[in-house]
Design a protein around this motif. Structure first.
Motif, PDB file in Angstrom:
ATOM      1  N   UNK A 285       0.837  -1.194   0.000  1.00 57.93           N
ATOM      2  CA  UNK A 285       0.000   0.000   0.000  1.00 57.93           C
ATOM      3  C   UNK A 285       0.877   1.251   0.000  1.00 57.93           C
ATOM      4  N   UNK A 286       0.275   2.362  -0.410  1.00 58.01           N
ATOM      5  CA  UNK A 286       0.993   3.630  -0.397  1.00 58.01           C
ATOM      6  C   UNK A 286       1.303   4.018   1.038  1.00 58.01           C
ATOM      7  N   UNK A 287       2.559   4.280   1.319  1.00 56.53           N
ATOM      8  CA  UNK A 287       2.987   4.520   2.700  1.00 56.53           C
ATOM      9  C   UNK A 287       2.539   5.874   3.219  1.00 56.53           C
ATOM     10  N   UNK A 288       2.102   5.872   4.490  1.00 61.11           N
ATOM     11  CA  UNK A 288       1.946   7.104   5.242  1.00 61.11           C
ATOM     12  C   UNK A 288       2.395   6.811   6.674  1.00 61.11           C
ATOM     13  N   UNK A 289       2.785   7.822   7.389  1.00 61.29           N
ATOM     14  CA  UNK A 289       3.423   7.642   8.698  1.00 61.29           C
ATOM     15  C   UNK A 289       2.543   6.904   9.694  1.00 61.29           C
ATOM     16  N   UNK A 290       1.205   7.027   9.574  1.00 61.72           N
ATOM     17  CA  UNK A 290       0.325   6.372  10.540  1.00 61.72           C
ATOM     18  C   UNK A 290       0.362   4.845  10.418  1.00 61.72           C
ATOM     19  N   UNK A 291       0.897   4.325   9.305  1.00 61.25           N
ATOM     20  CA  UNK A 291       1.029   2.876   9.164  1.00 61.25           C
ATOM     21  C   UNK A 291       1.965   2.288  10.222  1.00 61.25           C
ATOM     22  N   UNK A 292       2.861   3.109  10.730  1.00 60.25           N
ATOM     23  CA  UNK A 292       3.778   2.642  11.764  1.00 60.25           C
ATOM     24  C   UNK A 292       3.040   2.325  13.061  1.00 60.25           C
ATOM     25  N   UNK A 293       1.800   2.778  13.150  1.00 58.99           N
ATOM     26  CA  UNK A 293       0.978   2.495  14.334  1.00 58.99           C
ATOM     27  C   UNK A 293       0.279   1.133  14.248  1.00 58.99           C
ATOM     28  N   UNK A 294       0.377   0.451  13.110  1.00 57.48           N
ATOM     29  CA  UNK A 294      -0.362  -0.797  12.912  1.00 57.48           C
ATOM     30  C   UNK A 294      -0.086  -1.832  14.002  1.00 57.48           C
ATOM     31  N   UNK A 295       1.179  -2.073  14.412  1.00 54.58           N
ATOM     32  CA  UNK A 295       1.397  -3.057  15.489  1.00 54.58           C
ATOM     33  C   UNK A 295       0.648  -2.703  16.774  1.00 54.58           C
ATOM     34  N   UNK A 296       0.652  -1.406  17.110  1.00 59.11           N
ATOM     35  CA  UNK A 296      -0.054  -0.968  18.322  1.00 59.11           C
ATOM     36  C   UNK A 296      -1.560  -1.125  18.151  1.00 59.11           C
ATOM     37  N   UNK A 297      -2.061  -0.731  16.986  1.00 60.02           N
ATOM     38  CA  UNK A 297      -3.498  -0.827  16.732  1.00 60.02           C
ATOM     39  C   UNK A 297      -3.961  -2.281  16.729  1.00 60.02           C
ATOM     40  N   UNK A 298      -3.166  -3.166  16.143  1.00 58.81           N
ATOM     41  CA  UNK A 298      -3.518  -4.582  16.148  1.00 58.81           C
ATOM     42  C   UNK A 298      -3.584  -5.123  17.569  1.00 58.81           C
ATOM     43  N   UNK A 299      -2.608  -4.741  18.369  1.00 58.15           N
ATOM     44  CA  UNK A 299      -2.618  -5.183  19.767  1.00 58.15           C
ATOM     45  C   UNK A 299      -3.880  -4.691  20.483  1.00 58.15           C
ATOM     46  N   UNK A 300      -4.208  -3.421  20.304  1.00 57.01           N
ATOM     47  CA  UNK A 300      -5.385  -2.857  20.967  1.00 57.01           C
ATOM     48  C   UNK A 300      -6.667  -3.547  20.507  1.00 57.01           C
ATOM     49  N   UNK A 301      -6.755  -3.844  19.189  1.00 56.82           N
ATOM     50  CA  UNK A 301      -7.928  -4.534  18.649  1.00 56.82           C
ATOM     51  C   UNK A 301      -8.053  -5.933  19.249  1.00 56.82           C
ATOM     52  N   UNK A 302      -6.959  -6.682  19.234  1.00 57.08           N
ATOM     53  CA  UNK A 302      -6.989  -8.051  19.759  1.00 57.08           C
ATOM     54  C   UNK A 302      -7.278  -8.062  21.255  1.00 57.08           C
ATOM     55  N   UNK A 303      -6.647  -7.134  21.974  1.00 54.74           N
ATOM     56  CA  UNK A 303      -6.826  -7.086  23.429  1.00 54.74           C
ATOM     57  C   UNK A 303      -8.267  -6.706  23.781  1.00 54.74           C
ATOM     58  N   UNK A 304      -8.818  -5.702  23.095  1.00 58.27           N
ATOM     59  CA  UNK A 304     -10.204  -5.278  23.360  1.00 58.27           C
ATOM     60  C   UNK A 304     -11.186  -6.402  23.066  1.00 58.27           C
ATOM     61  N   UNK A 305     -10.978  -7.058  21.930  1.00 55.09           N
ATOM     62  CA  UNK A 305     -11.845  -8.165  21.522  1.00 55.09           C
ATOM     63  C   UNK A 305     -11.744  -9.306  22.540  1.00 55.09           C
ATOM     64  N   UNK A 306     -10.506  -9.648  22.922  1.00 52.82           N
ATOM     65  CA  UNK A 306     -10.299 -10.758  23.859  1.00 52.82           C
ATOM     66  C   UNK A 306     -10.838 -10.479  25.244  1.00 52.82           C
TER      67      UNK A 306
END
Length: 324
Positions: A285-306
Motif C-alpha cells: 500500500x501507499x505509505x503514510x506515517x500512521x502505518x507505523x501504528x499498525x502493530x499498536x493498533x492490532x494489539x489494541x484490537x486483539x486485546x479489546x476483543x479478547x
C-alpha cells in the motif's frame, strides 16, 4: 421475483442520501423491489429524509417506513420480516440483481464479499481500514475475502427466501450483536445451505476513530462470549483467538514471580507477527506515517476483543439462567 430489502437504521442522516442513490442505481427491476426502512427511533433528520424519499417520484414497488421502538438491530429485522411482501428478503444494500440470480438458481440463502470502506480520506482513517481488513486484525470470517463460489457458514447482509423464517423462526432478539451468527447457525441446523458468490458485494464503513473501533471490537467479543453459553456451535474457533491471546497475557503475568520465560516468548512471537504484517501492509500500500501504528493498533484490537470475550464468558453464566 419481488424482493423485500430491509434496512435497519439509527441516526443515519449523513449516509442515507448515499444509500438511497445506491438503491436507485440497482440494475434489478425497481418495480420488483420493496424497500422497508426500519428506524430505531432516530433523533436526527433520518425520518424526514425517508419521508421525502417515500413521497418522491420513485419507481420502486413500494417504500415502507416503520419504527423499531426496541432499537436493537435484530428487533428491527424482525419488524421488517413480518412486513415484507417479497418472496426473498435482503438485508440492507447488496447487489440485488446478483442476489436474485443466485436465489433463482435454487439456493435458499446467499451473500458475498464484504469490503470495508472509509468515511474520510485522512491517513489515520486509511490505516484503520487496513487494520480492519487485515487477516490478523479482524478479517478472518469466510465472507470477507473469499474469491470463489462455494457454501459457507455465514455471509454478511444475506438474502433469504422468506419461507425460511416460517420454518426456523425470526431472529433471536436476546443475542445482541451476534444475531447473524445465531441466525445462520439455525439455518444450517435446519438443513439449509448458505451460498457464497463473489459477484455479490456489500460494503461496510470502518469505524472512523480508534476509540469507536475498540468499542466495537470489545462489544463483538463480549456478545460472542456471552451467547456462546447458549449457542456454542454458532461460532468457530477463530472467534476465540483474541480470547486465547488475552489468556496468554494473563498467564504470563501470573508466572512473572516464578519465571519471565512465558512473557518473553509471547512478546517475541506476537511482535514478530505484527511487525511482519505491518511490513507486508506497507509494501502493498501507499505509505503514510500512521502505518507505523499498525502493530499498536492490532494489539489494541486483539486485546479489546479478547477482554470483551472474557467478560462475556464470565457474565454468560448468569445470563444463561435469565435467557431460559
Amino acid at each position: 421475483m419481488l424482493v423485500s430489502v430491509v434496512i435497519g437504521l439509527l441516526n443515519e442522516e449523513k449516509f442515507l442520501p448515499r444509500l438511497i442513490e445506491d438503491f436507485k442505481n440497482q440494475t434489478y427491476d425497481h418495480s420488483k423491489i420493496e424497500l422497508i426502512f426500519i428506524d430505531g427511533m432516530s433523533k436526527d433528520k433520518s425520518w424526514e429524509i425517508l419521508e421525502d424519499f417515500k413521497v418522491s417520484n420513485h419507481d420502486f414497488y413500494d417504500v415502507v417506513l416503520l419504527e423499531n421502538p426496541k432499537v436493537i438491530l435484530s428487533a428491527g429485522m424482525n419488524v421488517g420480516i413480518k412486513a415484507a411482501r417479497g418472496e426473498c428478503i435482503l438485508k440492507v444494500d447488496c447487489h440485488i440483481e446478483n442476489n436474485v440470480k443466485v436465489i433463482a438458481s435454487g439456493e435458499d440463502v446467499c451473500g458475498g464479499p464484504r469490503p470495508n470502506i472509509i468515511e474520510n480520506e485522512d491517513n489515520l482513517s486509511k490505516t484503520l481500514l487496513l487494520v480492519e481488513e487485515n487477516m490478523f486484525g479482524s478479517g478472518i470470517a469466510n465472507y470477507r475475502k473469499q474469491t470463489s463460489k462455494r457454501y459457507v457458514s455465514s455471509v454478511f447482509q444475506g438474502m433469504y427466501k422468506k419461507e425460511i423464517f416460517d420454518k426456523i423462526g425470526l431472529l433471536d432478539e436476546k443475542v445482541g450483536r451476534v444475531e447473524d451468527n445465531e441466525l445462520h447457525y439455525r439455518i444450517r441446523k435446519n438443513g439449509y445451505r448458505i451460498r457464497y458468490n463473489n459477484d455479490i458485494l456489500s460494503y461496510q464503513y470502518t469505524r472512523p476513530t480508534v476509540d469507536r473501533m475498540l468499542k466495537q471490537k470489545y462489544s463483538n467479543g463480549y456478545w460472542i462470549g456471552k451467547v456462546s453459553h447458549v449457542y456454542p456451535k454458532a461460532f468457530s474457533i477463530f472467534h476465540f483467538v483474541p480470547f486465547v491471546f488475552v489468556l496468554g497475557i494473563i498467564f504470563s503475568l501470573l508466572m512473572l514471580p516464578f519465571t519471565k520465560l512465558f512473557a518473553v516468548l509471547l512478546a517475541i512471537a506476537y511482535s514478530l507477527f505484527t511487525i511482519l504484517i505491518t511490513l507486508m501492509t506497507i509494501i502493498n500500500n501507499k505509505f503514510n506515517a500512521t502505518m507505523l501504528l499498525i502493530p499498536i493498533l492490532l494489539f489494541l484490537v486483539h486485546f479489546s476483543y479478547g477482554v470483551g470475550t472474557l467478560v462475556g464468558l464470565v457474565k454468560g453464566f448468569s445470563w444463561k439462567k435469565e435467557y431460559y
